[in-house]
Design an enzyme around this catalytic site. Structure first.
Site, PDB file in Angstrom:
ATOM      1  CD  GLU A 173      -6.526   2.575   2.970  1.00  0.00           C
ATOM      2  OE1 GLU A 173      -7.384   2.343   2.103  1.00  0.00           O
ATOM      3  OE2 GLU A 173      -6.799   2.827   4.152  1.00  0.00           O
ATOM      4  CD  GLU A 221      -5.605   6.708   8.475  1.00  0.00           C
ATOM      5  OE1 GLU A 221      -6.618   5.991   8.536  1.00  0.00           O
ATOM      6  OE2 GLU A 221      -5.139   7.128   7.397  1.00  0.00           O
TER       7      GLU A 221
END
Ligand code: XIL
Length: 375
Positions: free
Chosen positions: A158, A263
């Site tokens: 991220e 995910e």
């Protein structure tokens, strides 16, 4: 008296029948995702501490039967594995390595450099030299310990904003924009036997995707190894961005790296402000309106979710030569992080297995996509 007796007998019969039902529909008799997709891609799940310690028997049974890859949901994050300057807490990660080896499961270690879930000592750090030292020590110590023991690492997680620019994290502030390349360089040295990945959410979206591509190209241009990119895949069940996902698979794989969905979970609950994000700091308040399915998931929603999963896996199969792994963020609905985020205390149903660890309609739809696939 006789009536009560008959009553008890029939109750016992119902109980016996339902137990038998549980047995016949148990994980032992259902198809196995890892078997069904064995020639296509790895099938993973994020696993929590209870599961790593093998204290969640129903979940553990499913992990062993269904998955050939796991990602530790939290225990390899800096906050837990490196709680203070000179302290490393390797106990749970070592258990994970042993558990995975025993069950022939590949570990995707998660994650070395991320702005979130940092230890307190790190969050307080002001001095750029200290941040640099932390960064080097952390990557080198943690990655080297598990070299050859984990299959892969999410080296950086991220790092990007929605517009594709670099997130204003402590790493960007103190180390400058080359820190991502440096993280991969250090990881490459510390763990020559593990694959190295960049992982992020919303990088299927055009602007953020362009930022990710630029970042990956920068790593490659520096002569540093990057083996793949993970698209997280926290989507809403009725808004899965199929066209963007397809375009992303094409564009990322054109860089010569593996593409993964790392995910995956398809939330059925409303998002505050109807935002599509997985930003862990984006939390809000609960209300009945925001938590509509406390008494169970209506069939119509379960079916709609199943068909969203079907579309998704259909697409994954179309590009199976480019996709190396599909990982769900959790094993069963009851333990999903989406029961607590972005609003605490909700009842969400994002995965393929329900709160009783039984397969949902979505599970069978996913299996069916493989059966319908010709080769
Ligand atoms: C989440 C975990 O599932 C939660 O248990 C924890 O409280 C917060 O983090 N993107 C990521 C994951 O890369 O590490 C996050 O995991 C979910 C979003």
């Amino acid at each position: 008296m006789a009536k009560t007796y008959t009553h008890i007998l029939s109750l016992a019969a119902i109980l016996l029948a339902s137990c038998a039902g549980i047995r016949t529909s148990s994980a032992q008799t259902i198809p196995s995702l890892k078997e069904i997709f064995k020639n296509d891609f790895l099938i993973g799940a994020a696993i929590n501490t209870m599961q790593i310690e093998e204290k969640d028997s129903a979940a553990n049974r499913l992990i062993e039967q269904q998955f050939n890859a796991v990602t530790p949901e939290n225990i390899m994050k800096a906050q837990i594995i490196h709680p203070s300057w000179n302290t490393y807490n390797f106990e749970l990660a070592d258990k994970l390595v042993a558990f995975a080896a025993r069950n022939n499961i590949k570990i995707n270690a998660h994650t070395l450099i991320w702005h979130s879930q940092l230890p307190i000592f790190m969050r307080k750090m002001q001095n750029a030299d200290s941040v640099k030292e932390y960064f080097q020590n952390h990557i080198t110590t943690v990655a080297a310990r598990y070299d050859g023991k984990v299959y892969s690492w999410d080296v950086v997680n991220e790092a990007l904003n929605e517009d594709g620019s670099l997130r204003n994290s402590v790493f960007l502030q103190k180390l400058g924009p080359d820190y991502v390349v440096e993280a991969f360089r250090l990881a490459q040295k510390a763990t020559p036997h593990s694959k190295l990945y960049y992982n992020d959410y919303n990088i299927e979206q055009p602007q953020k995707r362009a930022g990710a591509i630029a970042l990956i190209k920068k790593i490659q241009a520096a002569g540093v190894r990057i083996d793949g990119v993970g698209i997280q895949g926290h989507w809403k069940y009725d808004k899965v961005p199929m066209a963007d996902i397809e375009e992303s698979i094409k564009e990322f794989s054109a860089l010569g790296i593996e593409v993964m969905f790392t995910e995956v979970d398809l939330s059925v609950l409303p998002n505050p402000g109807d935002k599509q994000t997985a930003d862990v700091s984006a939390t809000s308040q609960s209300s009945n309106e925001m938590n509509p399915y406390t008494n169970g998931l209506p069939d119509s929603v379960a079916q709609k979710q199943a068909s969203a999963y079907a579309d998704l896996f259909n697409l994954f199969l179309k590009y199976k030569d480019k996709i190396s792994r599909v990982t769900f963020w959790g094993v069963a609905d009851g333990e999903s992080w989406l029961n607590g985020w972005p609003i605490r205390g909700r009842t969400n149903y994002p995965l393929l297995f329900d709160r009783n660890f039984q397969p949902k309609p979505a599970f069978y739809e996913v299996i069916d996509q493989r059966k319908n696939d010709k080769d």
